[in-house]
Design an enzyme around this catalytic site. Structure first.
Site: not given
Ligand code: NI
Length: 168
Positions: A46, A51, A93-94, A135-136, A139
Site C-alpha cells: 500500500g 508518503q 510501512c514504506l 493503515h493507508e 496516512h
Molecule cells: Ni504506511
C-alpha cells in the site's frame, strides 16, 4: 510513469492532512500510476499520496501475494463508513523501512471511494485488506502506525528507522 521518492519517518510532510481531490482528471490518474509503480518497485502492499509528499486524498493497495495476479485497488477521497471487530496484524510501512509492529485495528471496514476513473464504489474489506485500508487511510490524516504503539515501542521504532536509514 515515474518512480517517486518515498518520505521516511520522521519527515514532517508525513504529518500533513491531505485535501480531497476535486476532480479525477489526467493529473490525478498520473499521480495514481506513479504511486502504483512506486509501490510495486518498493515493494509494498500500500502507498498513500502523503508518503510521496502529495497532500491529496489518494491511496493504492495491492495485497495479492507473489503467486497471484496483481490486483491494484485505487482509492480516491476514501471514507471509512463502518468498522467492526478487532484484529492484530504485524504491519510494515514504506515510510518505516525495516520495521514491523503488531497493530490492533478493526477486523472489517466498509469503505467508499472513487476509482481511477472517478467512479464511486463501496468495498467491504476484511482481514489483511481491512488492515491495509485503515493503515493507508490513516496516512491521509497524517497518522502513522507509530502513533498506535506504546511509548517504549515508539522510541524503539524511531531508533530502528534511523539506524536502517544510516546503513542504507
Ligand atoms: Ni504506511
Amino acid at each position: 510513469m515515474a518512480l517517486r521518492e518515498i518520505l521516511i519517518y520522521p519527515d514532517p510532510r508525513l504529518r500533513e492532512v491531505a485535501r480531497p481531490v476535486d476532480q479525477v482528471d489526467d493529473e490525478i490518474r498520473n499521480l495514481v500510476d506513479d504511486m502504483a509503480e512506486t509501490m510495486y518497485a518498493a515493494p509494498g502492499v500500500g502507498l498513500a499520496a502523503t508518503q510521496i509528499g502529495v497532500a491529496k486524498r489518494v491511496f493504492v493497495i495491492d495485497i495479492a501475494s507473489e503467486d497471484e495476479p496483481s490486483n491494484l485497488l485505487v482509492f480516491i477521497n476514501p471514507e471509512i463508513l463502518e468498522t467492526e471487530g478487532t484484529q492484530t496484524h504485524r504491519e510494515g510501512c514504506l515510510s518505516f523501512p525495516g520495521v514491523s509492529e503488531d497493530i490492533k485495528r478493526a477486523e472489517r471496514a466498509r469503505v467508499r471511494a472513487l476509482d481511477r476513473n472517478g467512479r464511486p464504489f463501496e468495498l467491504e474489506a476484511t482481514g489483511l485488506l481491512a488492515v491495509a485500508v485503515q493503515h493507508e487511510n490513516d496516512h491521509l490524516d497524517g497518522e502513522l502506525m507509530i502513533d498506535r504503539v506504546s511509548p517504549l515501542r515508539r522510541r524503539m521504532m524511531g531508533r530502528k528507522v534511523a539506524r536502517n536509514r544510516a546503513s542504507a
